[in-house]
Scaffold this active site. Structure first.
Site, mmCIF file in Angstrom:
data_model
loop_
_atom_site.group_PDB
_atom_site.id
_atom_site.type_symbol
_atom_site.label_atom_id
_atom_site.label_comp_id
_atom_site.label_asym_id
_atom_site.label_seq_id
_atom_site.Cartn_x
_atom_site.Cartn_y
_atom_site.Cartn_z
ATOM 1 N N GLU A 23 1.853 -0.408 -5.095
ATOM 2 C CA GLU A 23 0.887 0.638 -5.421
ATOM 3 C C GLU A 23 1.733 1.914 -5.552
ATOM 4 O O GLU A 23 2.118 2.512 -4.547
ATOM 5 C CB GLU A 23 -0.158 0.806 -4.324
ATOM 6 C CG GLU A 23 -1.201 1.861 -4.667
ATOM 7 C CD GLU A 23 -2.165 2.144 -3.534
ATOM 8 O OE1 GLU A 23 -3.358 2.358 -3.811
ATOM 9 O OE2 GLU A 23 -1.727 2.154 -2.360
ATOM 10 N N ASP B 76 0.842 -1.187 0.000
ATOM 11 C CA ASP B 76 0.000 0.000 0.000
ATOM 12 C C ASP B 76 0.886 1.249 0.000
ATOM 13 O O ASP B 76 1.841 1.347 0.776
ATOM 14 C CB ASP B 76 -0.892 -0.026 1.244
ATOM 15 C CG ASP B 76 -1.794 1.177 1.352
ATOM 16 O OD1 ASP B 76 -2.649 1.361 0.465
ATOM 17 O OD2 ASP B 76 -1.649 1.945 2.330
#
Length: 744
Positions: free
Chosen positions: A401, A365
């Site tokens: 990401e 993330d």
């Protein structure tokens, strides 16, 4: 338990505590955390600025503090001690002494019980209250004040684990990247309403371990399940006040412990059992991990672990105002991976999950933050260098990401070799194209051919781009074609949260409708989006539930919807839903059957004189190569991508050549006449997929045939040649269609 028995138990606990205190030894500074060696437990915790560390022991439930033991040794900024009488199951926490100087970045407060950053298992549930904060909430100076209240009653506790588990002889699947199909799913949401999973196991790791779950995923063609965060996380206080929960889990507090809400009994073996079942089915498990921030928030947040252990080491602070936190995450704080010990913690966590827990990869993330040094994003920074040289981490699947809200935060295509990256350009381009936006052909061609403009460098492969249309964040597939606007009122933020620019289209009616023309068009658009995702070059990723049309009623930010909005409904799937699921399986089977669709080289469109062929040719509807003028025509909405199988022999020793494939896209609202090109050695084209007629049997057409390509539809053809006859192709397609999904 009667009163006498209760008193006896307390007396024994006090006696045991006294024995532990007298037998504490110096122990070792490595490994960090609480480590059972078969005779006792070694406790070790890093803090560069503490003056004293107390180990706090609790009863089995974590409700009563039995004893505080000062760790006797301090080596290389690690406090450590060894308890010969401690055993797996011992419940503990820490109190850390040191300066309370917020202006200098120090927030030590021994009144606050702290979780061990290396804890492998947590006990209980965090309960919000003013005692959790290191300062007095109502004080005029806010976080500069000091709070004397004890937080232990409200805190979760740590438990010593025994790592023993019988894995058997089963090896990891080790599926090649180019054959990987990812399925993003939520541990609880996937099984909470599943009728085949025992009720007591629903929503847990044991629920996912039920044999029907990996069987279902394998039957669709999935090769890797990507689980939303399972690390221990916290429900935000403002959500609790509104009667909501943090469903997604992007609010980590522990990087080694699985969250207790996904465990039926609390043991680490449940996660391992799930991994065993997935591996037995040939499925890999990828964890979505959040190392960029923690649940402690900014200077006004609670003191739960890192903030009280060594705030100035664990977090990035403002250089000239160390009272405040750098907030590149938008959550209040940013973990300081520029510090050697913090970087070590993250690397240790990843190795723990990859070795002890046997997961197959990680999706990071806001990964740009992990690669950011104080001077900015650095592809040669500490975290990325650690992953590249580590023999464990360099051998598992790593997915970034590649963006955050910090300076220089958008880095799609900039991660080093060995990494795959979420490609939001693919998502937005494909959505816009099928919505019918003008001028999309040049960008669409880049995205469906592997996004070589972003990833074709340094030996990176087409699998580096993770192609997705939907993910947990944003509209799911059904809502993408059913809503023009987000409908997030249930989140309690007056519909202000979530993305507003979704490139979505409701096709004439906002939300559900009985208009069958709109319903049919929406279903075809779902098939268009799925076909584009699965048959494009790169690594396809699907969102759980999209394969049968799960809806969130227009909520594109369901992070707080731990309810039937997010839980997949397996019991009321409509006929269109089952048909869409079968169509999804067919697409993945086609991708697997034709190697050219998962080739390991980027198509360049350059002419090969030796073979008299181009690896990719872009075709206009008349069957001829696209001209510069046609590329520049903003109103053009139909084109084809011809992948010539003969070109696959270039530089690679193969027997024969791959099947030549033609994929044609039409986002125009009406029929377009598509001339099937005349390809050398080709005799006929076999239609292998048509989103307008998903159930139609494969039909053969001669080269030069004018095919009526339905408005807003996608079609795929395989070329019959001397090496691939129509009969062989039909037999292959028959095999694809014959596979049945498990009956739910």
């Amino acid at each position: 338990m009667n009163e006498t028995a209760s008193d006896e138990r307390k007396a024994l606990s006090v006696l045991a505590a006294g024995l532990r205190k007298t037998q504490v030894q110096e122990g070792k500074p490595f490994p960090l955390g609480a480590t059972w060696d078969g005779l006792g437990v070694n406790f070790a915790i890093f803090s560069a600025n503490a003056t004293k560390v107390e180990l706090c022991l609790f009863d089995d439930d974590g409700e009563t503090e039995l004893e505080r033991i000062e760790l006797p040794e301090y080596t290389d900024e690690v406090w450590h001690g060894y308890l010969p009488t401690a055993r797996p199951g011992t419940v503990y926490g820490y109190r850390v002494h040191g300066p309370f100087e917020p202006l200098a970045g120090h927030r030590f407060n021994p009144n606050k019980l702290l979780l061990d950053p290396y804890a492998k298992q947590l006990v209980g549930e965090l309960r919000w209250g003013p005692e959790l904060f290191g300062y007095e909430l109502g004080h005029a100076d806010k976080d500069l004040s000091f709070d004397n209240r004890d937080s232990a009653k409200l805190m979760q506790k740590c438990r010593v684990v025994d790592p023993a588990f019988t894995w058997g002889r089963l090896a990891k699947p080790d599926n090649p990247w180019e054959q990987t199909v990812i399925y993003e799913m939520h541990v609880k949401g996937f099984t909470k309403r599943h009728p085949m999973v025992p009720e007591q196991d629903r929503g847990t790791f044991l629920g996912l371990a039920h044999p029907r779950i990996p069987e279902y995923l394998r039957s669709i063609g999935i090769t890797a399940a990507e689980l939303l965060p399972v690390h221990a996380f916290v429900d935000d206080s403002y959500l609790i006040e509104k009667g909501l929960r943090n469903y997604w889990g992007y609010n980590s507090l522990g990087f080694f412990a699985a969250d207790p809400r996904y465990q039926r009994s609390g043991g680490v073996g449940e996660f391992k059992e799930m991994i065993n079942q997935f591996h037995a089915s040939g499925l890999e498990v990828i964890l979505d991990v959040v190392y960029n921030h923690t649940a402690e928030g900014n200077e006004l947040g609670p003191t739960l672990s890192f903030k009280g252990i060594d705030n100035s080491s664990y977090y990035r602070l403002m250089p000239d105002q160390r009272r405040y936190y750098i907030n590149d995450t938008g959550t209040g704080n940013t973990v300081n991976l520029s510090h050697q010990r913090v970087l070590q913690m993250v690397a240790d966590s990843l190795r723990y999950w990859a070795t002890e827990m046997r997961v197959d990869g990680f999706r990071f993330d806001l990964a740009t933050i992990l690669a950011r040094e104080p001077y900015g994003f650095d592809e040669g920074g500490g975290f990325l260098d650690t992953c590249r040289q580590d023999p464990v981490l360099s051998s598992v699947k790593l997915i970034a990401e590649p963006w955050d809200i910090g300076p220089g935060g958008y880095q799609v295509g900039q991660f080093p070799p060995g990494w795959a990256e979420w490609n939001d350009k693919f998502r937005d381009t494909v959505r816009s194209y099928w919505k019918g936006d003008t001028g999309m052909l040049p960008e669409m061609a880049k995205r469906i051919s592997g996004s070589g403009d972003l990833f074709n460098k340094r030996g990176r492969k087409p699998w580096s781009t993770v192609n997705f249309i939907t993910a947990h964040d944003g509209f799911n597939l059904n809502d993408l074609v059913s809503y023009d606007h987000k409908h997030n009122e249930a989140n309690g933020e007056d519909n202000r949260d979530g993305h507003s620019n979704n490139h979505s289209w409701n096709h004439g009616v906002e939300g559900p409708t009985d208009d069958q023309n709109i319903v049919r068009l929406r279903e075809r658009q779902k098939r268009n989006l799925l076909a584009t995702t699965i048959l494009s070059l790169g690594t396809p990723m699907l969102l759980a539930g999209d394969e049968f049309g799960h809806t969130q009623s227009g909520n594109n930010n369901a992070y707080a919807q731990d309810n039937e909005t997010s839980w997949l409904d397996w019991t009321s799937q409509s006929s269109p839903g089952r048909e869409l699921r079968e169509f999804t399986r067919k697409l993945i089977a086609i991708r697997r059957a034709f190697p050219i669709l998962n080739r390991t080289r980027f198509p360049l469109g350059t002419y090969n004189e030796e073979l008299d062929v181009k690896d990719v040719t872009w075709l206009s509807p008349d069957g001829r190569e696209m001209t510069a003028e046609q590329w520049q025509d903003d109103n053009a909405r139909c084109f084809g991508m011809l992948l010539d199988g003969r070109a696959q022999r270039t530089g690679i020793k193969r027997r024969g050549s791959d099947t030549t494939i033609l994929l044609a896209y039409n986002s125009y609202h009406d029929v377009v006449n598509l001339t099937l090109p005349d390809v050398s050695d080709g005799t006929q084209w076999l239609c292998i997929i048509d989103t307008n007629q998903p159930d139609q049997q494969p039909a053969a057409y001669p080269t030069g045939h004018v095919f009526e390509l339905t408005g807003r539809s996608f079609v795929g053809f395989a070329l019959s040649t001397r090496g691939h006859s129509v009969g062989q192709l039909r037999q292959m397609m028959g095999s694809i269609s014959a596979v049945n999904l498990p009956d739910d």
